[in-house]
Design an enzyme around this catalytic site. Structure first.
Site, PDB file in Angstrom:
ATOM      1  N   LEU B 210     -42.377  36.420 -28.756  1.00  0.00           N
ATOM      2  CA  LEU B 210     -43.491  37.222 -28.244  1.00  0.00           C
ATOM      3  C   LEU B 210     -43.771  36.933 -26.766  1.00  0.00           C
ATOM      4  O   LEU B 210     -44.096  37.830 -25.992  1.00  0.00           O
ATOM      5  CB  LEU B 210     -44.743  36.974 -29.087  1.00  0.00           C
ATOM      6  CG  LEU B 210     -45.804  38.050 -28.980  1.00  0.00           C
ATOM      7  CD1 LEU B 210     -45.280  39.376 -29.517  1.00  0.00           C
ATOM      8  CD2 LEU B 210     -47.069  37.641 -29.702  1.00  0.00           C
ATOM      9  N   CYS B 211     -43.595  35.645 -26.379  1.00  0.00           N
ATOM     10  CA  CYS B 211     -43.927  35.321 -24.990  1.00  0.00           C
ATOM     11  C   CYS B 211     -42.941  35.970 -24.032  1.00  0.00           C
ATOM     12  O   CYS B 211     -43.296  36.374 -22.926  1.00  0.00           O
ATOM     13  CB  CYS B 211     -44.005  33.806 -24.786  1.00  0.00           C
ATOM     14  SG  CYS B 211     -42.424  32.991 -24.951  1.00  0.00           S
ATOM     15  N   THR B 212     -41.667  36.108 -24.459  1.00  0.00           N
ATOM     16  CA  THR B 212     -40.693  36.800 -23.616  1.00  0.00           C
ATOM     17  C   THR B 212     -41.083  38.259 -23.453  1.00  0.00           C
ATOM     18  O   THR B 212     -41.083  38.807 -22.347  1.00  0.00           O
ATOM     19  CB  THR B 212     -39.288  36.704 -24.243  1.00  0.00           C
ATOM     20  OG1 THR B 212     -38.950  35.338 -24.401  1.00  0.00           O
ATOM     21  CG2 THR B 212     -38.254  37.394 -23.383  1.00  0.00           C
ATOM     22  N   ASN B 215     -44.385  38.305 -21.337  1.00  0.00           N
ATOM     23  CA  ASN B 215     -44.458  37.745 -19.981  1.00  0.00           C
ATOM     24  C   ASN B 215     -43.167  37.780 -19.170  1.00  0.00           C
ATOM     25  O   ASN B 215     -43.210  38.029 -17.977  1.00  0.00           O
ATOM     26  CB  ASN B 215     -44.944  36.296 -20.048  1.00  0.00           C
ATOM     27  CG  ASN B 215     -46.254  36.197 -20.804  1.00  0.00           C
ATOM     28  OD1 ASN B 215     -47.141  37.001 -20.581  1.00  0.00           O
ATOM     29  ND2 ASN B 215     -46.340  35.240 -21.700  1.00  0.00           N
TER      30      ASN B 215
END
Lengths: 794, 437
Positions: B210-212, B215
């Protein structure tokens, strides 16, 4: 909320329909598919299964060549033949059902055998992208078809009996039986006379079918001769007037049929005669009598002993024929004129007179029928005679597969030959030269060039000092930046060498693993990007060499010595060769695998690789254009986008130079030792298959086709196979059970096995057409008993 | 007897050769006879699950291998993108039931064949339905459905004094394809490796962190996932859930993904890619489907007739580079109550136990519901599928196993869409403290 206006490229119906496959071979692959023309020889179950999986994805067009009529067995195994189509043209019905699958595909058919097509239109097959042949050679006549046609002209009262057993009206048991029953039919119809003729274009009848005599089943041989006697007796003693319209060659038994009639009318430039002695045979007494009664003792003796075949005009001067005509139509009208001579004579009187004239000759045979039969059977079974027949047959045989394969080899049209028999399947690809740019390898090592970075890449990588970065930045730089940094550190301590061995690579791995600064608990936490860097040590440090498959292509004669006929592929290869010579490496592929990193540093790096790939591809394009110009080729033969694709895949280029099937079959020695010593090798299927092919061409049936012939066929097939093996100087023997199993199949085509093979073969054809993915090279065997397969390069 | 006569017809001469003649490689119990074809034609009942790429082929293959009593079940309707391989369907059939259209086509083309369609989910039927078949063959693209039917057949097994009653075994032949790759297998439930035994053979679905997505996007896929997972729920452009078959939806995702890609300078977002990512599209071609379905139908024929020994038990197929096949015997996993080792029951929360069941290669569950027995009483620990129970048990998610009163050796009953029957898992606590002293 209002819906946004769709600015996006809406897909066409066609690309929606083909969506699932376009994800495999792309729009450019689909274009090639849609421009292709595929020919199928024989619409067997396997044949239509192959075409089905080609019509669905949308080839341009197909043509079916098949002279067979649909049989009940066909219906039981072939999905594309409807239930009520028995007796119709197999090519036609299959074409119609296949066309329903995809309105974008065009299709047509030729309701003739491939031999016929080849004989009449030499270059017919040259126009196709691929030719597929199933069950070739195959029995060329269906046992259900009527072998003679009887028609009675109501006005003139003349009956016509036409022999129609392609290709040459060889007199086998079935044809003779049909002639006999045809005569009975005519007799009942009370007509004025009979014309005996042939539907073949240049043959009246080639005489007795040699297959009845060659390696015979004694029971059938007996029956055959009896039916021949019956037929002759019936024709010779026929109460109505008989005329032979000899519209083609009439050797041996063909001549006998003609001689049995009362009057003979022959077309120009053919031959006729009892040439048995030429074949090493002795003509029976009643054959001789039939001739003597027409041309007399002296001329008969001269003709028979020499086995003479007479040209039409010679036959006329000898009295062997009564009239000469230009063609069959003229012959028929002359025959009708002859028959009209008896208009004013009472038929009974005419019949009885004929009876008396011919009585002695008929009685001679009637008295000695049994003896005549025994003499013939004994004679036919004599090994010397069989040996002679074999030689004769070899000379006579016209194979279909061999000339076709030779022809297509020369025309550079790929040929795919398939067979499905019982639980055994076979696909053989014949392609003179096939080149592939996109092979779609399952896995590939990324092409990173860390050993020799080009200046722009070097400058970028050198600008990042990994050791001094703060924690947050460190955790966001791409793995290859890390790898490059520690590689340089490693080289400082190792005389500028890169690590080669496992131990050396371990040293580098350890340097990366030890690099993090311990956190407040004294633990070194390895970030994901550092893990990835360690992972890349193994695959990405090997110096960029040219793969051997590519080197072979660059060293190929077609690459070095271009001509005006060189394909764009070879022109691009020549340009690539120049680039490699000047730069020492293949152009960079330009794609960067995903790696944990922040967007900016990843995209910067990706752009560097992409730009370098573009630059190199442009250089190759310039060279290729120059080469094309020098050769005098049209300027548009090579496009920049083509060259870019070519360069992107430069390290996976693939070339196949195949082997012609004719050469394979004509090869006299074959070293199978290495295969046959391996107990798991499926090479025995190749031997089985070659044995099977030879059996079919020798006996015109599949081994075990008839329930009562399974055991004898096992013996025949065994001897054929051991002969094959000795021809190849191969000392191994094939296990008996293999031969038994093939004879069990009796030529049966199991639909599910054909479905497997059909899918596989269609797939290979798609590869050939799209020039993507590697086709098999060159023979594939599938064993549905164990679900195992093997590929051999023959 | 019309059917007896039919098996004697010349039309079936091909099949009769292999069924009425002995062969050196046939099953040891094979006795050639004309009765075998009679059995196939009159009594042998086959269920085909799925009327898609494999299903259409399977129906054709089975019908031409002599089978007449065939049922087919499929919940889907025909889409334009099916027509490049699902050859029983035409343009005019778009929107109709796959099962019904396929059955009607086969019955029309192959005289005497009686295909019965079921336009529904496999889960709509119970034991009584599945029990009637001699052999079941699957051509599915869903692992969940495969596991469900596998579980159903396992639940039909009958053991007497611990010995498996062979009569209760319904063989399952399963095929699968993806692009130029495929596999076929024969499962004898209770006897050979089943779907659950080899769960790790199915590649896990690609999931982007999810962070990829949020962000640090790098790939076009990251941009598309961002729109799908984050932007769509936030903006809710059509006031409905994202539907991969709605071109307006896809167009919206495409445009937003393009915007994001431009913002980050990421090349490669295409309409086709957007569709592929949103719908998890698996590439498919007619030829690979034909080959795999042919292998499956041949196995059904072998099992029904014993004319050959069936595949034991797994075949891998790949025609990317030439044509490659490989067969091997997949191993059976022990099926008694499964032990689940728990490292630290004092800190492990129920939430984590659920995650474990979903992520572990050997469970791969979707939305497991957990119940157990505490002090002789049934207690539901958590269940997401029924709204009222979910609300009532939601608080349990953040409790530890110990807090929930679960003891070492406790049996947990797990229900999941991947199986029609309930799985029993025994908790095994690791007793580190003892070892350390």
């Amino acid at each position: 909320m209002s819906s946004p206006s769709p600015k996006s490229p809406e897909q066409s119906d066609k690309s929606k329909k083909y969506d699932r496959q376009l994800r495999l071979w792309g729009d450019h692959g689909q274009r090639l598919l849609e421009n292709s023309k595929v020919c199928l020889i024989n619409a067997t179950a396997l044949g239509t299964e192959i075409l089905k999986s080609l019509v669905l994805p949308g080839i341009g067009s197909f043509t079916i060549v098949d002279g067979e009529k649909i049989s009940e067995e066909d219906i039981g195994s072939n999905f594309f033949l409807e239930n009520d189509s028995i007796g119709l043209s197999r090519a036609q019905v299959a074409t119609q059902s296949l066309l329903e699958l995809n309105p974008d595909v065009r299709g047509d058919y030729i309701d003739e055998s491939p031999e016929h097509v080849m004989a009449h239109t030499q270059d017919f097959f040259n126009k196709f992208t691929v030719v597929i042949a199933t069950a070739l050679p195959e029995k060329r006549f269906s046992s259900d078809a009527k072998l003679v046609a009887v028609s009675v002209n109501d006005k003139s009262g003349v009956a016509t009996l036409t022999l129609q057993r392609p290709p040459v009206n060889s007199l086998n048991l079935e044809l003779l039986t049909d002639i006999s029953s045809g005569l009975t039919e005519i007799e009942k119809a009370k007509c004025r006379g009979v014309i005996l003729t042939s539907s073949a274009e240049s043959v009246f009848s080639a005489g007795l079918d040699i297959f009845e005599v060659y390696k015979p089943n004694p029971e059938r041989l007996n029956h055959f001769w009896k039916v021949l006697q019956d037929t002759w007796l019936k024709l010779y003693g026929f109460p109505y007037a008989t005329v032979a319209v000899i519209n083609g060659h009439a050797p041996a038994g063909g001549c006998l049929l003609a001689l049995s009639c009362e009057y003979r009318i022959m077309s120009k430039n053919y031959t006729i005669g009892l040439n048995e002695t030429q074949l090493g045979l002795v003509a029976p007494k009643w054959f001789i009598a039939s001739m003597r009664n027409v041309i007399g003792q002296r001329q008969s003796e001269l003709a028979l002993t020499a086995g003479r075949l007479f040209k039409t005009d010679e036959a006329l001067s000898l009295g062997l024929v009564d009239e000469v005509v230009d063609n069959k139509e003229e012959g028929i009208s002359k025959a009708e004129q002859f028959l009209s001579r008896f208009r004013n004579i009472a038929p009974e009187v005419r019949g009885m007179t004929k009876q008396l004239v011919r009585e002695d000759t008929i009685k001679d045979l009637m008295k000695t029928r049994e003896q005549d039969l025994n003499t013939f059977v004994q004679y036919a079974l004599n090994p010397k005679v069989q040996e002679y027949l074999e030689k004769y047959m070899q000379a006579l045989k016209t194979k279909v597969l061999i000339p076709l394969s030779r022809h297509l080899w020369d025309a550079q049209v790929p040929l795919v030959v398939c067979r499905s028999i019982g639980f055994l399947g076979y696909i053989r690809l014949q392609v003179k030269e096939h080149t592939v740019i996109e092979t779609h390898p399952d896995s590939e090592n990324p092409d990173l060039r860390l050993d020799k970075p080009w200046p722009a890449l070097k400058e970028h990588l050198d600008s990042i000092n990994v050791a001094t970065l703060d924690q947050k930045t460190r955790s966001h730089i791409p793995a290859i930046v890390i790898l490059y940094y520690y590689l340089n550190k490693y080289k400082e301590f190792h005389d500028g060498n890169v690590p080669r061995t496992r131990a050396e690579k371990d040293v580098l791995r350890k340097m990366i693993r030890d690099s993090p600064i311990p956190d407040e608990h004294g633990v070194k936490v390895l970030e994901e990007n550092f893990e990835e860097a360690i992972h890349y040590v193994n695959t990405c440090l090997n110096p960029q060499t040219i793969p051997s498959n590519v080197q072979t292509i660059l060293d190929d004669d077609s690459c070095i010595n271009l001509t005006q006929n060189s394909s764009p592929f070879w022109v691009m290869c020549a340009a690539l060769r120049e680039l490699v010579q000047s730069e020492g490496a293949l152009p960079v592929s330009g794609s960067l695998p995903d790696m944990a990193a922040d967007t900016n540093s990843y995209i910067t790096l990706q752009q560097l690789y992409y730009k370098q790939a573009q630059l190199q591809a442009e250089a190759v394009f310039r060279r290729a254009s120059q080469i094309a110009r020098n050769l005098g080729l049209p300027q548009d033969i090579i496009t920049e986008s083509e060259v870019k694709l070519f360069c992107k895949h430069a390290n996976e280029l693939h070339l196949i130079r195949g082997c012609c099937i004719a050469d394979e079959y004509e090869r006299t020695s074959l070293d199978l030792t290495s295969y046959l010593e391996d107990p798991d090798s499926l090479m025995f299927y190749y031997i089985t298959l070659r044995g099977l092919e030879r059996f079919i061409s020798e006996f015109n049936t599949y081994p075990g086709q008839f329930d009562d012939q399974v055991e004898p066929d096992v013996l025949k097939l065994k001897s054929i196979i051991s002969k094959l093996l000795s021809e190849w100087n191969c000392s191994h023997a094939l296990r008996d059970e293999r031969v038994h199993e093939v004879c069990r199949y009796g030529g049966a085509e199991l639909h599910s096995v054909s479905a497997i093979l059909g899918g596989c073969a269609a797939h290979e054809v798609i590869k050939l057409i799209t020039h993507q993915y590697k086709p098999l090279n060159n023979a594939f065997f599938y064993d549905a008993i164990t679900s195992n397969s093997a590929t051999f390069c023959l | 007897m019309g059917d007896c006569q039919e098996s004697n017809q010349k039309r079936w001469a091909h099949l009769r050769k292999v069924l009425e003649r002995p062969g050196p490689f046939s099953h040891p119990e094979f006795e050639p006879s004309s009765e075998i074809l009679d059995f196939i034609m009159t009594s042998c009942k086959i269920l085909v699950i799925g009327a898609g790429g494999l299903g259409c082929e399977l129906l054709k293959d089975l019908a031409l291998m002599g089978f007449k009593q065939i049922h087919v079940i499929d919940m889907d309707t025909i889409d334009l993108s099916n027509l490049n391989r699902q050859f029983l369907f035409r343009h005019k059939d778009i929107g109709s039931s796959k099962a019904e259209t396929a059955a009607a086509f086969i019955n029309k083309r192959i005289a005497g064949c009686q295909v019965t369609p079921h336009f529904c989910k496999i889960q709509d039927y119970d034991e009584a339905f599945y029990k009637q078949f001699h052999i079941i063959v699957c051509g599915l693209d869903s692992i969940v459905a495969r596991r469900w039917i596998n579980g159903m057949l396992v639940s039909l097994l009958n053991y007497e004094d611990g010995i498996l009653d062979q009569q209760s075994v319904i063989p399952l032949v399963d095929g699968g394809t993806e692009g130029f790759k495929g596999n076929a297998r024969v499962i004898l439930p209770g006897m050979s490796a089943c779907v659950e035994c080899t769960l790790d053979l199915y590649p896990p679905q690609v999931n982007y962190p999810l962070c990829t997505i949020a962000n640090t996007p790098r790939l076009p896929e990251h941009c598309i996932e961002y729109v799908k997972v984050i932007l769509w729920p936030k903006e809710n452009p059509f006031n409905t859930e994202l539907d991969g078959d709605d071109t307006q939806h896809i167009s919206w995702v495409y445009e937003k993904s393009m915007e994001r890609a431009l913002q980050f300078n990421i090349p490669g977002v295409t309409y086709r890619l957007v569709q592929g990512v949103v719908k998890h599209i698996i590439p498919a071609v007619a030829s690979t489907n034909a080959a795999i379905a042919g292998v499956c139908a041949t196995e059904v024929f072998k099992i029904a007739t014993s004319c050959c020994v069936p595949l034991n038990n797994y075949m891998v197929f790949n025609d990317v580079d030439g044509i490659y096949t490989y067969t091997y015997e997949a191993e059976k996993r022990r099926t008694s109550t499964q032990l689940l080792e728990i490292k630290d029951p004092d800190t492990m929360k129920l939430k984590q136990l659920l995650e474990l069941l979903s992520e572990s290669a050997s469970y791969q569950m979707k939305s497991p519901g957990l119940t157990t027995i505490i002090d002789g009483k049934n207690k539901t620990l958590y269940m997401s599928t029924i709204k009222s129970i979910e609300e009532r048990t939601r608080d349990n998610l953040n409790k530890t196993l110990v807090e929930l009163g679960l003891k070492d050796g406790q049996d947990i009953l797990v229900a999941d869409v991947t199986s029609p029957s309930t799985l029993v898992i025994k908790l095994k606590y690791q007793t580190n403290d003892v070892e350390m002293t």
